[in-house]
Design a protein around this motif. Sequence first.
Motif, PDB file in Angstrom:
ATOM      1  N   PHE A  42      -7.981 -30.215 -33.272  1.00 33.96           N
ATOM      2  CA  PHE A  42      -6.866 -29.792 -34.133  1.00 33.96           C
ATOM      3  C   PHE A  42      -5.773 -30.857 -34.161  1.00 33.96           C
ATOM      4  N   ARG A  43      -5.381 -31.347 -32.987  1.00 34.29           N
ATOM      5  CA  ARG A  43      -4.304 -32.352 -32.930  1.00 34.29           C
ATOM      6  C   ARG A  43      -4.666 -33.616 -33.692  1.00 34.29           C
ATOM      7  N   SER A  44      -5.929 -34.003 -33.657  1.00 35.61           N
ATOM      8  CA  SER A  44      -6.340 -35.236 -34.327  1.00 35.61           C
ATOM      9  C   SER A  44      -6.469 -35.065 -35.839  1.00 35.61           C
ATOM     10  N   SER A  45      -6.599 -33.823 -36.311  1.00 40.35           N
ATOM     11  CA  SER A  45      -6.808 -33.616 -37.744  1.00 40.35           C
ATOM     12  C   SER A  45      -5.618 -32.969 -38.452  1.00 40.35           C
ATOM     13  N   SER A  46      -4.610 -32.550 -37.705  1.00 44.69           N
ATOM     14  CA  SER A  46      -3.481 -31.846 -38.309  1.00 44.69           C
ATOM     15  C   SER A  46      -2.317 -32.793 -38.544  1.00 44.69           C
ATOM     16  N   SER A  47      -1.608 -32.571 -39.634  1.00 45.38           N
ATOM     17  CA  SER A  47      -0.411 -33.374 -39.909  1.00 45.38           C
ATOM     18  C   SER A  47       0.821 -32.775 -39.232  1.00 45.38           C
ATOM     19  N   SER A  48       0.683 -31.587 -38.679  1.00 47.02           N
ATOM     20  CA  SER A  48       1.795 -30.912 -38.020  1.00 47.02           C
ATOM     21  C   SER A  48       1.933 -31.386 -36.583  1.00 47.02           C
ATOM     22  N   SER A  49       3.170 -31.496 -36.110  1.00 45.77           N
ATOM     23  CA  SER A  49       3.388 -31.849 -34.707  1.00 45.77           C
ATOM     24  C   SER A  49       3.318 -30.618 -33.804  1.00 45.77           C
ATOM     25  N   LEU A  50       3.305 -29.422 -34.411  1.00 44.93           N
ATOM     26  CA  LEU A  50       3.247 -28.186 -33.642  1.00 44.93           C
ATOM     27  C   LEU A  50       1.874 -28.040 -32.995  1.00 44.93           C
ATOM     28  N   LYS A  51       1.860 -27.926 -31.669  1.00 48.37           N
ATOM     29  CA  LYS A  51       0.606 -27.787 -30.932  1.00 48.37           C
ATOM     30  C   LYS A  51       0.309 -26.339 -30.591  1.00 48.37           C
ATOM     31  N   ALA A  52       1.356 -25.567 -30.340  1.00 48.24           N
ATOM     32  CA  ALA A  52       1.164 -24.198 -29.869  1.00 48.24           C
ATOM     33  C   ALA A  52       2.464 -23.422 -30.009  1.00 48.24           C
ATOM     34  N   GLN A  53       2.382 -22.123 -29.767  1.00 53.75           N
ATOM     35  CA  GLN A  53       3.554 -21.275 -29.686  1.00 53.75           C
ATOM     36  C   GLN A  53       3.358 -20.330 -28.520  1.00 53.75           C
ATOM     37  N   MET A  54       4.429 -20.075 -27.791  1.00 50.33           N
ATOM     38  CA  MET A  54       4.390 -19.173 -26.646  1.00 50.33           C
ATOM     39  C   MET A  54       5.154 -17.908 -27.018  1.00 50.33           C
ATOM     40  N   PHE A  55       4.546 -16.752 -26.702  1.00 53.74           N
ATOM     41  CA  PHE A  55       5.176 -15.461 -26.957  1.00 53.74           C
ATOM     42  C   PHE A  55       5.396 -14.754 -25.629  1.00 53.74           C
ATOM     43  N   TRP A  56       6.569 -14.183 -25.462  1.00 53.03           N
ATOM     44  CA  TRP A  56       6.877 -13.459 -24.240  1.00 53.03           C
ATOM     45  C   TRP A  56       5.954 -12.250 -24.090  1.00 53.03           C
TER      46      TRP A  56
END
Length: 122
Positions: A42-56
């Motif tokens: 995903f990181r190598s093919s995505s143009s977004s810098s967002l890697k993940a999101q954490m939810f409480w």
Amino acid sequence: MLSVLIASSYLSIIWTTTTMPLPSKHDQTISLAEASKLTATFRSSSSSSLKAQMFWKDEVQKILGQQSCVGVRCYSGTKEDGTPCLILVGVDADGNDLEGGPLVEEGLPCPPFCSSSSSLSG
């Protein structure tokens, strides 16, 4: 070519208007090696810098605590500023979103809120 276009349009209509029943419950866990490979791809093919999101935990438990909730569905969204986001919603046994219950969106983005030692965040 026209028949392919018609068939494609027909399938598109089916996919957007038909609710699929949930399949039998199965083990959805994967190994750390598999997960690391997926996130790296995903990181190598995505143009977004967002890697993940954490939810409480409390927020996720609000969703899971609904009486008819059997799981959580994650929708991809985009905020007004163009930032990608995830929307979490409970799902009932028929596969329907529990839209009347809690919806969760304010995930903490990685970066900057990343694990300092995770194989998943690269």
